[in-house]
Design a protein around this motif. Structure first.
Motif, PDB file in Angstrom:
ATOM      1  N   VAL A  80     -46.694 -36.216  -2.269  1.00 42.76           N
ATOM      2  CA  VAL A  80     -45.501 -36.475  -3.081  1.00 42.76           C
ATOM      3  C   VAL A  80     -45.857 -37.237  -4.347  1.00 42.76           C
ATOM      4  N   TYR A  81     -46.719 -38.250  -4.236  1.00 43.42           N
ATOM      5  CA  TYR A  81     -47.060 -39.058  -5.409  1.00 43.42           C
ATOM      6  C   TYR A  81     -47.871 -38.280  -6.433  1.00 43.42           C
ATOM      7  N   ARG A  82     -48.540 -37.217  -6.018  1.00 45.56           N
ATOM      8  CA  ARG A  82     -49.294 -36.380  -6.959  1.00 45.56           C
ATOM      9  C   ARG A  82     -48.404 -35.361  -7.662  1.00 45.56           C
ATOM     10  N   ASP A  83     -47.166 -35.228  -7.232  1.00 50.14           N
ATOM     11  CA  ASP A  83     -46.239 -34.250  -7.796  1.00 50.14           C
ATOM     12  C   ASP A  83     -45.413 -34.906  -8.904  1.00 50.14           C
ATOM     13  N   ASP A  84     -45.515 -34.372 -10.102  1.00 49.84           N
ATOM     14  CA  ASP A  84     -44.764 -34.927 -11.232  1.00 49.84           C
ATOM     15  C   ASP A  84     -43.269 -34.635 -11.148  1.00 49.84           C
ATOM     16  N   ASN A  85     -42.883 -33.665 -10.327  1.00 51.29           N
ATOM     17  CA  ASN A  85     -41.471 -33.292 -10.219  1.00 51.29           C
ATOM     18  C   ASN A  85     -40.694 -34.162  -9.237  1.00 51.29           C
ATOM     19  N   SER A  86     -41.380 -35.020  -8.471  1.00 47.35           N
ATOM     20  CA  SER A  86     -40.682 -35.894  -7.521  1.00 47.35           C
ATOM     21  C   SER A  86     -39.908 -36.961  -8.280  1.00 47.35           C
ATOM     22  N   ASN A  87     -38.695 -37.207  -7.841  1.00 48.14           N
ATOM     23  CA  ASN A  87     -37.817 -38.161  -8.502  1.00 48.14           C
ATOM     24  C   ASN A  87     -37.744 -39.438  -7.661  1.00 48.14           C
ATOM     25  N   PRO A  88     -38.297 -40.551  -8.162  1.00 51.12           N
ATOM     26  CA  PRO A  88     -38.255 -41.787  -7.379  1.00 51.12           C
ATOM     27  C   PRO A  88     -36.879 -42.446  -7.329  1.00 51.12           C
ATOM     28  N   LEU A  89     -35.924 -41.952  -8.116  1.00 55.92           N
ATOM     29  CA  LEU A  89     -34.563 -42.482  -8.076  1.00 55.92           C
ATOM     30  C   LEU A  89     -33.757 -41.678  -7.055  1.00 55.92           C
ATOM     31  N   TYR A  90     -33.998 -41.941  -5.787  1.00 58.91           N
ATOM     32  CA  TYR A  90     -33.389 -41.167  -4.701  1.00 58.91           C
ATOM     33  C   TYR A  90     -31.974 -41.637  -4.429  1.00 58.91           C
ATOM     34  N   MET A  91     -31.058 -40.697  -4.401  1.00 60.17           N
ATOM     35  CA  MET A  91     -29.679 -40.975  -4.015  1.00 60.17           C
ATOM     36  C   MET A  91     -29.433 -40.291  -2.676  1.00 60.17           C
ATOM     37  N   ARG A  92     -29.157 -41.086  -1.656  1.00 59.32           N
ATOM     38  CA  ARG A  92     -28.969 -40.549  -0.317  1.00 59.32           C
ATOM     39  C   ARG A  92     -27.753 -39.630  -0.287  1.00 59.32           C
ATOM     40  N   PRO A  93     -27.928 -38.384   0.215  1.00 64.93           N
ATOM     41  CA  PRO A  93     -26.779 -37.480   0.289  1.00 64.93           C
ATOM     42  C   PRO A  93     -25.883 -37.857   1.465  1.00 64.93           C
ATOM     43  N   GLY A  94     -24.640 -37.445   1.386  1.00 67.73           N
ATOM     44  CA  GLY A  94     -23.731 -37.645   2.507  1.00 67.73           C
ATOM     45  C   GLY A  94     -24.111 -36.714   3.647  1.00 67.73           C
ATOM     46  N   LEU A  95     -23.892 -37.156   4.868  1.00 67.73           N
ATOM     47  CA  LEU A  95     -24.227 -36.316   6.012  1.00 67.73           C
ATOM     48  C   LEU A  95     -23.264 -35.131   6.066  1.00 67.73           C
ATOM     49  N   PRO A  96     -23.788 -33.953   6.385  1.00 66.74           N
ATOM     50  CA  PRO A  96     -22.910 -32.777   6.451  1.00 66.74           C
ATOM     51  C   PRO A  96     -21.964 -32.855   7.648  1.00 66.74           C
ATOM     52  N   ALA A  97     -20.945 -32.036   7.596  1.00 67.71           N
ATOM     53  CA  ALA A  97     -19.999 -31.984   8.714  1.00 67.71           C
ATOM     54  C   ALA A  97     -20.725 -31.497   9.965  1.00 67.71           C
ATOM     55  N   SER A  98     -20.227 -31.905  11.114  1.00 61.20           N
ATOM     56  CA  SER A  98     -20.894 -31.507  12.361  1.00 61.20           C
ATOM     57  C   SER A  98     -20.829 -29.990  12.522  1.00 61.20           C
ATOM     58  N   GLU A  99     -21.909 -29.444  13.041  1.00 60.65           N
ATOM     59  CA  GLU A  99     -22.007 -28.010  13.244  1.00 60.65           C
ATOM     60  C   GLU A  99     -22.829 -27.755  14.491  1.00 60.65           C
ATOM     61  N   LYS A 100     -22.837 -26.531  14.945  1.00 51.21           N
ATOM     62  CA  LYS A 100     -23.577 -26.207  16.165  1.00 51.21           C
ATOM     63  C   LYS A 100     -25.079 -26.233  15.901  1.00 51.21           C
ATOM     64  N   TYR A 101     -25.825 -26.395  16.987  1.00 55.95           N
ATOM     65  CA  TYR A 101     -27.285 -26.413  16.876  1.00 55.95           C
ATOM     66  C   TYR A 101     -27.788 -25.003  16.564  1.00 55.95           C
ATOM     67  N   LEU A 102     -28.919 -24.955  15.862  1.00 59.19           N
ATOM     68  CA  LEU A 102     -29.482 -23.683  15.413  1.00 59.19           C
ATOM     69  C   LEU A 102     -30.611 -23.238  16.328  1.00 59.19           C
ATOM     70  N   PRO A 103     -30.796 -21.915  16.490  1.00 55.93           N
ATOM     71  CA  PRO A 103     -31.941 -21.430  17.268  1.00 55.93           C
ATOM     72  C   PRO A 103     -33.211 -21.473  16.422  1.00 55.93           C
ATOM     73  N   CYS A 104     -34.339 -21.629  17.095  1.00 50.99           N
ATOM     74  CA  CYS A 104     -35.638 -21.647  16.419  1.00 50.99           C
ATOM     75  C   CYS A 104     -35.893 -20.293  15.764  1.00 50.99           C
ATOM     76  N   ALA A 105     -36.483 -20.296  14.580  1.00 47.47           N
ATOM     77  CA  ALA A 105     -36.791 -19.049  13.872  1.00 47.47           C
ATOM     78  C   ALA A 105     -37.884 -18.264  14.570  1.00 47.47           C
ATOM     79  N   ASN A 106     -38.684 -18.932  15.405  1.00 47.56           N
ATOM     80  CA  ASN A 106     -39.812 -18.280  16.063  1.00 47.56           C
ATOM     81  C   ASN A 106     -39.511 -17.936  17.524  1.00 47.56           C
ATOM     82  N   CYS A 107     -39.179 -18.943  18.347  1.00 47.41           N
ATOM     83  CA  CYS A 107     -39.016 -18.714  19.798  1.00 47.41           C
ATOM     84  C   CYS A 107     -37.566 -18.534  20.227  1.00 47.41           C
ATOM     85  N   LYS A 108     -36.605 -18.750  19.350  1.00 44.12           N
ATOM     86  CA  LYS A 108     -35.167 -18.582  19.571  1.00 44.12           C
ATOM     87  C   LYS A 108     -34.543 -19.616  20.506  1.00 44.12           C
ATOM     88  N   LYS A 109     -35.297 -20.653  20.924  1.00 40.02           N
ATOM     89  CA  LYS A 109     -34.710 -21.737  21.711  1.00 40.02           C
ATOM     90  C   LYS A 109     -33.952 -22.652  20.758  1.00 40.02           C
TER      91      LYS A 109
END
Length: 196
Positions: A80-109
């Motif tokens: 991250v520190y080697r990347d010039d595009n990283s922004n050190p002025l981080y603003m924490r995003p709001g947590l998204p609304a609750s949603e169902k759990y997602l299946p794995c892209a590989n094993c589907k669990k």
């Protein structure tokens, strides 16, 4: 069945473990070449190059699938520190609304969901054996969190929690010691034999 391969001696074990039983080297899980599908859209994931890493991305929702070692490298302070595009002025995003759990892209669990480093505000979906799913923009949020010193803040937060737990435990031990003294002072045997 999941298997792991040693990065040093290439020994293969038919289970998921962290250290090689032969040489104690680091193990990485061996992924069988399955066609990965997006946990949200169920469309096929396409190859996507990000900072010289081949990731899998959904062209519909623009979510990204990362192997555990890729995720570790891309969220490390060194990268991250080697990347010039990283922004050190981080603003924490709001947590998204609750949603169902997602299946794995590989094993589907079903994947587990957690807040990255407990304080970042970025909820990541992870499969313990296969990898991590990040929705659109979450990788940049995590990298900006790391660039702002978020890993140090997370470590400080853990230390404060441990100190509070130690203080609470110390109070409990003091209470137990006091109780033992009181029980010994007012013991039934002591009272009984004093009377004679």
């Amino acid at each position: 069945m999941a298997s792991s391969q040693c990065s040093s001696c290439n020994h293969i074990v038919k289970t998921t473990i962290r250290h090689c039983p032969m040489c104690n080297g680091s193990m990485k899980s061996v992924q069988q070449s399955k066609i990965k599908s997006c946990p949200r859209c169920t469309t096929k994931l396409d190859e996507y190059i990000y900072r010289n890493h081949e990731l899998d991305r959904c062209n519909t929702c623009e979510g990204i699938w990362l192997q555990p070692d890729e995720f570790a490298v891309l969220t490390s302070e060194f990268d991250v520190y080697r990347d010039d595009n990283s922004n050190p002025l981080y603003m924490r995003p709001g947590l998204p609304a609750s949603e169902k759990y997602l299946p794995c892209a590989n094993c589907k669990k079903m994947m587990s969901r957690r807040n990255f480093k407990s304080i970042s505000g970025v909820l990541i979906d992870s499969c313990i054996n296969c990898g991590i799913w990040l929705d659109k923009g979450e990788l940049e949020f995590i990298r900006n969190f790391v660039a702002s010193g978020g890993l140090d803040k997370s470590q400080d937060n853990k230390l404060v929690k441990h100190e509070l737990q130690i203080e609470a435990l110390d109070d409990r031990i003091s209470d137990v010691e006091l109780m033992q003294k009181m029980l010994n002072k007012y013991s039934f045997k002591r009272i009984f034999f004093r009377g004679f």
